[in-house]
Design an enzyme around this catalytic site. Structure first.
Site, PDB file in Angstrom:
ATOM      1  N   LYS A   2       0.464  -1.360  -0.068  1.00  0.00           N
ATOM      2  CA  LYS A   2       0.026   0.061   0.150  1.00  0.00           C
ATOM      3  C   LYS A   2       0.894   1.444   0.156  1.00  0.00           C
ATOM      4  CE  LYS A   2      -3.431  -1.903   2.552  1.00  0.00           C
ATOM      5  NZ  LYS A   2      -4.224  -2.324   3.238  1.00  0.00           N
TER       6      LYS A   2
ATOM      7  N   GLN B 162      -4.985  -1.296   9.872  1.00  0.00           N
ATOM      8  CA  GLN B 162      -4.895  -3.066   9.451  1.00  0.00           C
ATOM      9  C   GLN B 162      -5.569  -3.766   9.858  1.00  0.00           C
ATOM     10  OE1 GLN B 162      -3.162  -2.847   6.270  1.00  0.00           O
ATOM     11  NE2 GLN B 162      -3.786  -5.050   6.392  1.00  0.00           N
TER      12      GLN B 162
ATOM     13  N   ASP C 273     -11.165   3.283   4.344  1.00  0.00           N
ATOM     14  CA  ASP C 273     -11.525   2.208   4.461  1.00  0.00           C
ATOM     15  C   ASP C 273     -12.607   2.399   3.897  1.00  0.00           C
ATOM     16  OD1 ASP C 273      -9.468   0.119   3.501  1.00  0.00           O
ATOM     17  OD2 ASP C 273      -8.774   0.116   5.629  1.00  0.00           O
TER      18      ASP C 273
END
Ligand code: NAP
Length: 276
Positions: free
Chosen positions: A50, A94, A119
């Site tokens: 990422k 994460q 997200d």
């Protein structure tokens, strides 16, 4: 046709660059805080990928590495601080969290302010996805829809079957396909006669997490098969779809590796600049 993730990632990255340029011209500089708890190997690899994409695009990002044994309260405090930090425009936590925090993931997530939830995993953003069009959508589902649009795939009236009902893939993807006027079936581990559903799918999404789970006899001729799964078998990455056999039968299919994963990473950068 093999739907190579690299091609769509590049198209998404081009859109991201354009938006970033416009933001920079207005002296707006997006910055993603990447919060990692502990040192899970798989998470470290995902985070590295990422960050590589963000760096290549010139999007500023900062690591927030926290100890494996951090308490729920300490982690929430950190997320509150980042939510209030004016330099940080997006926050990524994460997942999965270490075992002692797993059960509280949703509650911990709620300490990321929704505008910075890159997200789209907070309760507010999950709800917004039902109510509004132009909102943060989770990266994998949003990337899949983008890929189909780049290929001008007609979604209206198609039967989309999604195997998997997770909060990060199956459920948000179902909402996005509904918005595109598909008829959506969601299957899961309690679904009886799975094959009956998968073999009727015009577009089949596999998000199960079981290697080679979808076999050629489970898919419809000339359908589109999208493999979200990432499984490690004898050190090799494989998807949820028996790619070698299924590819002979269908019109379009994504490979693993080199399919949805690449698109997901590009979508993260897109979300960082898009929702600022
Ligand atoms: P998850 O939370 O483990 O969900 C798996 C889903 O599969 C569940 O809904 C489960 O049903 C269903 N399932 C399990 N066994 C089944 C069976 N025999 N028949 C029908 N359904 C079954 O997984 P996830 O987070 O959505 O991830 C799925 C896969 O995608 C994993 O391999 C993950 O690594 C991968 N992934 C890839 C990306 C990417 O960027 N490419 C992004 C996210 C995830 P129940 O709900 O009934 O348990």
């Amino acid at each position: 046709m093999i739907l190579e993730g690299k091609k769509y990632a590049e198209l998404i990255n081009n859109e991201t660059k354009e938006i970033l340029k416009e933001l920079n011209e207005k002296s707006i500089y997006p910055c993603l805080a990447v919060v990692v708890v502990g040192n899970d190997h798989a998470s470290a690899v995902y985070v590295r990928n990422k960050k590589r994409v963000l760096d290549n695009l010139g999007i500023s990002n900062m690591d927030v590495v926290l100890p494996e044994n951090i308490s729920k309260e300490e982690l929430e405090k950190k997320l509150n601080e980042l939510s209030n930090n004016k330099v940080v425009t997006s926050i990524l936590l994460q997942l999965p969290l270490p075992e002692h925090l797993k059960e509280d993931t949703n509650e911990i997530m709620s300490h990321i302010c929704s505008e910075k939830d890159v997200d789209g995993f907070t309760a507010e953003n999950i709800g917004n996805l039902d109510l509004y069009k132009n909102v943060i959508a989770p990266c994998t589902p949003a990337g899949i829809i983008k890929m189909l649009k780049y290929e001008n795939v007609e979604i209206d009236g198609k039967h989309v079957v999604i195997v998997g009902r997770s909060n990060i893939v199956g459920k948000p993807l179902a909402k996005l396909f509904l918005r595109e006027n598909a008829t959506v079936t969601i299957c899961h581990s309690y679904t009886k006669d799975l094959r009956k559903f998968t073999s009727d799918a015009d577009i089949l999404i596999a998000a199960v997490g079981k290697a080679n789970f979808i076999t050629a006899d489970m898919v419809k001729e000339d359908s589109i098969v999208i493999d979200v799964g990432i499984n490690r078998v004898n050190g090799k990455l494989v998807g949820d779809v028996d790619f070698e056999h299924v590819k002979e039968k269908v019109e379009m299919i994504t490979p693993v590796p080199g399919g949805v994963g690449k698109i997901t990473t590009a979508m993260l950068a897109y979300n960082v600049v898009r929702y600022i």
